[in-house]
Design a protein around this motif. Structure first.
Motif, mmCIF file in Angstrom:
data_model
loop_
_atom_site.group_PDB
_atom_site.id
_atom_site.type_symbol
_atom_site.label_atom_id
_atom_site.label_comp_id
_atom_site.label_asym_id
_atom_site.label_seq_id
_atom_site.Cartn_x
_atom_site.Cartn_y
_atom_site.Cartn_z
ATOM 1 N N SER A 255 0.829 -1.214 0.000
ATOM 2 C CA SER A 255 0.000 0.000 0.000
ATOM 3 C C SER A 255 0.856 1.253 0.000
ATOM 4 O O SER A 255 0.534 2.237 -0.681
ATOM 5 C CB SER A 255 -0.938 0.003 1.205
ATOM 6 N N GLY A 256 1.973 1.243 0.727
ATOM 7 C CA GLY A 256 2.860 2.396 0.742
ATOM 8 C C GLY A 256 3.445 2.692 -0.625
ATOM 9 O O GLY A 256 3.500 3.850 -1.061
ATOM 10 N N GLY A 257 3.888 1.642 -1.317
ATOM 11 C CA GLY A 257 4.435 1.827 -2.658
ATOM 12 C C GLY A 257 3.404 2.357 -3.640
ATOM 13 O O GLY A 257 3.702 3.224 -4.470
ATOM 14 N N LEU A 258 2.177 1.859 -3.538
ATOM 15 C CA LEU A 258 1.116 2.304 -4.445
ATOM 16 C C LEU A 258 0.703 3.749 -4.155
ATOM 17 O O LEU A 258 0.333 4.489 -5.073
ATOM 18 C CB LEU A 258 -0.099 1.375 -4.332
ATOM 19 N N ILE A 259 0.756 4.154 -2.884
ATOM 20 C CA ILE A 259 0.438 5.541 -2.536
ATOM 21 C C ILE A 259 1.429 6.490 -3.200
ATOM 22 O O ILE A 259 1.057 7.530 -3.758
ATOM 23 C CB ILE A 259 0.437 5.725 -1.003
ATOM 24 N N THR A 260 2.715 6.155 -3.159
ATOM 25 C CA THR A 260 3.731 6.983 -3.801
ATOM 26 C C THR A 260 3.552 7.002 -5.323
ATOM 27 O O THR A 260 3.684 8.041 -5.970
ATOM 28 C CB THR A 260 5.131 6.469 -3.448
ATOM 29 N N LYS A 261 3.204 5.850 -5.885
ATOM 30 C CA LYS A 261 3.095 5.753 -7.340
ATOM 31 C C LYS A 261 1.911 6.554 -7.874
ATOM 32 O O LYS A 261 2.026 7.283 -8.871
ATOM 33 C CB LYS A 261 2.950 4.288 -7.747
ATOM 34 N N PHE A 262 0.767 6.453 -7.221
ATOM 35 C CA PHE A 262 -0.455 7.073 -7.742
ATOM 36 C C PHE A 262 -0.851 8.348 -7.011
ATOM 37 O O PHE A 262 -1.717 9.089 -7.483
ATOM 38 C CB PHE A 262 -1.615 6.069 -7.682
ATOM 39 N N GLY A 263 -0.270 8.586 -5.843
ATOM 40 C CA GLY A 263 -0.615 9.777 -5.081
ATOM 41 C C GLY A 263 -1.989 9.722 -4.445
ATOM 42 O O GLY A 263 -2.512 10.736 -3.981
ATOM 43 N N ARG A 264 -2.608 8.546 -4.401
ATOM 44 C CA ARG A 264 -3.932 8.357 -3.794
ATOM 45 C C ARG A 264 -3.769 7.544 -2.515
ATOM 46 O O ARG A 264 -3.058 6.552 -2.497
ATOM 47 C CB ARG A 264 -4.859 7.615 -4.759
ATOM 48 N N TRP A 265 -4.470 7.940 -1.463
ATOM 49 C CA TRP A 265 -4.300 7.262 -0.183
ATOM 50 C C TRP A 265 -5.607 6.772 0.436
ATOM 51 O O TRP A 265 -5.628 5.821 1.212
ATOM 52 C CB TRP A 265 -3.609 8.179 0.816
ATOM 53 N N LYS A 266 -6.724 7.403 0.110
ATOM 54 C CA LYS A 266 -7.967 7.086 0.810
ATOM 55 C C LYS A 266 -8.438 5.663 0.574
ATOM 56 O O LYS A 266 -8.930 4.988 1.496
ATOM 57 C CB LYS A 266 -9.067 8.079 0.400
ATOM 58 N N ILE A 267 -8.296 5.170 -0.652
ATOM 59 C CA ILE A 267 -8.754 3.814 -0.956
ATOM 60 C C ILE A 267 -8.052 2.786 -0.077
ATOM 61 O O ILE A 267 -8.649 1.782 0.350
ATOM 62 C CB ILE A 267 -8.534 3.497 -2.458
ATOM 63 N N PHE A 268 -6.789 3.041 0.245
ATOM 64 C CA PHE A 268 -6.036 2.098 1.067
ATOM 65 C C PHE A 268 -6.457 2.187 2.534
ATOM 66 O O PHE A 268 -6.515 1.171 3.236
ATOM 67 C CB PHE A 268 -4.538 2.355 0.923
ATOM 68 N N LEU A 269 -6.749 3.407 2.991
ATOM 69 C CA LEU A 269 -7.230 3.559 4.363
ATOM 70 C C LEU A 269 -8.602 2.903 4.538
ATOM 71 O O LEU A 269 -8.850 2.223 5.542
ATOM 72 C CB LEU A 269 -7.321 5.039 4.738
ATOM 73 N N VAL A 270 -9.487 3.109 3.590
ATOM 74 C CA VAL A 270 -10.822 2.520 3.671
ATOM 75 C C VAL A 270 -10.731 0.993 3.626
ATOM 76 O O VAL A 270 -11.370 0.292 4.428
ATOM 77 C CB VAL A 270 -11.718 3.047 2.535
ATOM 78 N N THR A 271 -9.944 0.480 2.692
ATOM 79 C CA THR A 271 -9.780 -0.977 2.588
ATOM 80 C C THR A 271 -9.183 -1.546 3.873
ATOM 81 O O THR A 271 -9.619 -2.601 4.369
ATOM 82 C CB THR A 271 -8.881 -1.328 1.394
ATOM 83 N N GLY A 272 -8.186 -0.846 4.423
ATOM 84 C CA GLY A 272 -7.581 -1.300 5.672
ATOM 85 C C GLY A 272 -8.585 -1.310 6.813
ATOM 86 O O GLY A 272 -8.614 -2.248 7.627
ATOM 87 N N GLY A 273 -9.423 -0.276 6.891
ATOM 88 C CA GLY A 273 -10.444 -0.232 7.934
ATOM 89 C C GLY A 273 -11.441 -1.371 7.807
ATOM 90 O O GLY A 273 -11.868 -1.958 8.809
ATOM 91 N N ILE A 274 -11.809 -1.699 6.569
ATOM 92 C CA ILE A 274 -12.740 -2.816 6.332
ATOM 93 C C ILE A 274 -12.103 -4.133 6.774
ATOM 94 O O ILE A 274 -12.738 -4.951 7.463
ATOM 95 C CB ILE A 274 -13.135 -2.877 4.851
ATOM 96 N N LEU A 275 -10.847 -4.358 6.389
ATOM 97 C CA LEU A 275 -10.167 -5.602 6.760
ATOM 98 C C LEU A 275 -9.978 -5.723 8.272
ATOM 99 O O LEU A 275 -10.112 -6.817 8.840
ATOM 100 C CB LEU A 275 -8.818 -5.687 6.043
ATOM 101 N N MET A 276 -9.642 -4.610 8.928
ATOM 102 C CA MET A 276 -9.513 -4.632 10.383
ATOM 103 C C MET A 276 -10.824 -5.029 11.050
ATOM 104 O O MET A 276 -10.858 -5.861 11.959
ATOM 105 C CB MET A 276 -9.073 -3.260 10.896
ATOM 106 N N THR A 277 -11.912 -4.417 10.596
ATOM 107 C CA THR A 277 -13.224 -4.718 11.180
ATOM 108 C C THR A 277 -13.589 -6.182 10.970
ATOM 109 O O THR A 277 -14.059 -6.863 11.896
ATOM 110 C CB THR A 277 -14.296 -3.809 10.552
ATOM 111 N N ILE A 278 -13.372 -6.673 9.758
ATOM 112 C CA ILE A 278 -13.670 -8.085 9.462
ATOM 113 C C ILE A 278 -12.794 -9.001 10.297
ATOM 114 O O ILE A 278 -13.261 -10.009 10.863
ATOM 115 C CB ILE A 278 -13.475 -8.367 7.958
ATOM 116 N N GLY A 279 -11.487 -8.666 10.397
ATOM 117 C CA GLY A 279 -10.568 -9.499 11.164
ATOM 118 C C GLY A 279 -10.976 -9.620 12.619
ATOM 119 O O GLY A 279 -11.003 -10.725 13.188
#
Length: 582
Positions: free
Chosen positions: A343-367
């Motif tokens: 996720s860190g590498g993709l944030i630098t490449k595309f300059g987008r961060w929210k999709i990774f935070l949202v996905t991470g929050g979903i995975l944390m909740t499910i976990g």
């Protein structure tokens, strides 16, 4: 920005120097987080070795959390006022000294005091390492290094119990080495930072230290955390002592808010007046900072609160040794490492961060939700899968959550903005450990009573009803201290069942907190990441100002703009009038 000044320690750092300094900083961060978790596995042995009590068991953890949480915003504010390099070195030194003294403790009381010293240094490391990294790299470039940062945090947080288990199970080392093991790493980090780190201090002239705010914030936080730690154990939640502590903590924090808003200045002598707040309230006018702060509190409760009790599930609920209990957390480490790096590498490449935070929050909740379904007999492969999902969410969320705040903060407020988010995450973690610990203790006690009552046909004839209740109390005391080796044989099965079925309740609460964090994250507005470091921003602004002629100064340009707007508006009005007449 134009009023900010940059104070250099020496020449500007090259890219190679930045990477070398990053290694030292990550080592310091690793030491800080490792110290918090490596001790957790050894706590039962520490209590036995120092002949401590159940209450002292809790305070060995709580003392560090209190000190680190209360001092985090103070360290962050200092980073905007003086050399960041010096502050990192001071915090590492304080932490190292506290570690050595903790390992030499001869009583539980001494250990608690020295753990507080450790916590003061830990509070600095938690905030300063992130602040310094933000000073060296632009927000866009920083995404590339979020992976290693989050990986270090996750490995230390989850891998600490493994190391603690190995140390505890090794006869020629013993529990004292859970404190000593961090000392060599801290010294190496000090040497590397001394040789490589060289960052400027960007600040506004004429600032002062907010002693009143620091005292009120630290005092309020400490009192409230003492309240949630002791309530239900040393005194009832509805007792006069509970009301007194809760009221005092609330009053101190209300006064802190008034002081930070400069509303108390008219009533204070000059030396106490707040001119440069420790936590400027204007930061929370920014929606990104406010929502990220709320999410950080929830994430802190969920992650730090549940991590402390994961070892108890494996050891006391499933009967594994400390070493095996540490190994069983590896799926979470792996998930965090992989997804933080990607996720860190993709944030630098595309300059987008929210999709990774949202996905991470979903995975944390499910976990966490999946972990809430386990018990003392769940297949360990299934538990490992659930931990991997949780680790993936941790890796994408924990450190990336600070990135949008740093991206929105001006250069001269970078330290205080970063430390504010870190402070509230630590506050959530400290409160989470205390509150979830109280919930777990109550639930395990109820399960213990139920279990022993079910065995009543074997206990009551020999002990009588009073004797059976005494057995319940004795087992409950030993269970809450986690001293499995001292349990009578007729309590062993009850102990394992109580913890195996009791700890998942903590994961259910953590799932709810993760869901709340996800909601806050969803409402954060995504803004493109900056491509300049804080120093480069300040230099660019200074160059732009220097390149303007007196007629092009901001005041003149603004005035001319207003005049031009007025002329244009009058022209539009005249044109409209002519059209009407025509």
């Amino acid at each position: 920005m134009s009023d900010a000044i940059a104070e250099h320690d020496s020449a500007q750092m090259t890219h190679r120097q930045k990477i070398e300094a990053l290694v030292g900083l990550l080592l310091g961060m690793f030491v800080a987080f490792l110290s918090s978790t490596v001790v957790s596995i050894a706590l039962p042995e520490i209590i036995k070795g120092l002949h401590g009590t159940t209450d002292q068991y809790t305070w060995i953890v709580t003392a560090t959390l209190l000190a680190s949480t209360a001092t985090t915003p103070i360290w962050g504010k200092f980073s905007d006022l003086m050399s960041k390099k010096l502050l990192v070195q001071i915090s590492l030194t304080v932490f190292t000294l506290g570690s050595v003294l903790a390992g030499m403790s001869q009583s539980a009381g001494m250990l608690i005091a020295f753990r507080a010293v450790q916590g003061i240094g830990l509070g600095g490391l938690q905030a300063l390492v992130i602040i310094v990294i933000a000073s060296m790299f632009s927000p866009r470039e920083r995404g590339r290094y979020q992976g290693p940062i989050a990986a270090v945090m996750s490995i230390a947080t989850v891998g600490g119990p493994l190391l603690g288990g190995i140390i505890t199970d090794t006869s020629w080392l013993g529990w004292r080495w859970t404190f000593y093991v961090c000392v060599p790493l801290a010294i190496i980090a000090l040497v590397v930072i001394q040789r490589t780190l060289n960052v400027p201090t960007i600040r506004k002239p004429g600032v002062s230290i907010d002693y009143l705010g620091a005292t009120l914030i630290a005092g309020g936080v400490v009192v409230l955390l003492i309240w949630v730690t002791l309530a239900g154990k040393s005194f009832a939640w509805a007792s006069g002592t509970s009301v007194l502590l809760a009221g005092l903590g609330a009053i101190l924090l209300i006064l802190a808010v008034l002081a930070e808003g400069k509303l108390l200045n008219r009533f204070l002598p000059n030396f106490l007046k707040v001119h440069d707040p420790l936590i400027p309230l204007h930061l929370f006018r920014d929606r990104t900072t406010t929502l990220a702060t709320l999410a950080s509190v929830a994430v802190g409760v969920a992650l730090f609160g549940s991590a402390v009790f994961l070892g108890q599930y494996f050891q006391l609920g499933r009967g594994y040794s400390p070493t095996i209990a540490g190994l069983l957390t590896l799926p979470m480490v792996g998930g965090s490492l992989i997804f933080a790096t990607v996720s860190g590498g993709l944030i630098t490449k595309f300059g987008r961060w929210k999709i990774f935070l949202v996905t991470g929050g979903i995975l944390m909740t499910i976990g966490f939700a999946l972990l809430a379904t386990i018990n003392g007999h769940t297949n360990m492969l299934l538990v490992g899968l659930f931990l991997f999902i949780l680790g993936a969410g941790m890796g994408m969320t924990m450190q990336n959550l600070i990135l949008p705040v740093q991206n929105a903060a001006p250069a001269e407020s970078l330290g205080v903005a970063t430390s504010t988010v870190t402070f509230f995450r630590s506050l959530g973690g400290a409160a989470g450990v205390s509150v979830l610990g109280a919930v777990l203790a109550t639930h395990v006690k109820d399960l213990t009573v139920s279990g022993l009552t079910a065995m009543g046909h074997a206990l009551v004839p020999s002990l009588g009803a009073p004797g059976a209740m005494a057995k319940v109390a004795a087992c409950g005391k030993l269970l809450s201290a986690g001293i499995a080796g001292d349990l009578p044989s007729d309590c062993a099965a009850v102990q394992q069942t109580a913890f195996g079925d009791g700890v998942p309740t903590i994961f259910l609460i953590a799932a709810v907190m993760s869901a709340l964090a996800l909601v806050a994250i969803a409402f954060i507005k995504e803004v493109g990441l900056k491509t300049l470091t804080p120093l480069e921003e300040q230099q660019q602004a200074a160059e732009a100002m220097a390149g303007l002629s007196p007629e092009e100064s901001p005041e003149v340009v603004a005035a001319e703009g207003l005049m031009a707007a007025g002329v244009a508006k009058r022209h539009q009005t005249d044109s409209a009038a002519e059209v009407t007449r025509g």
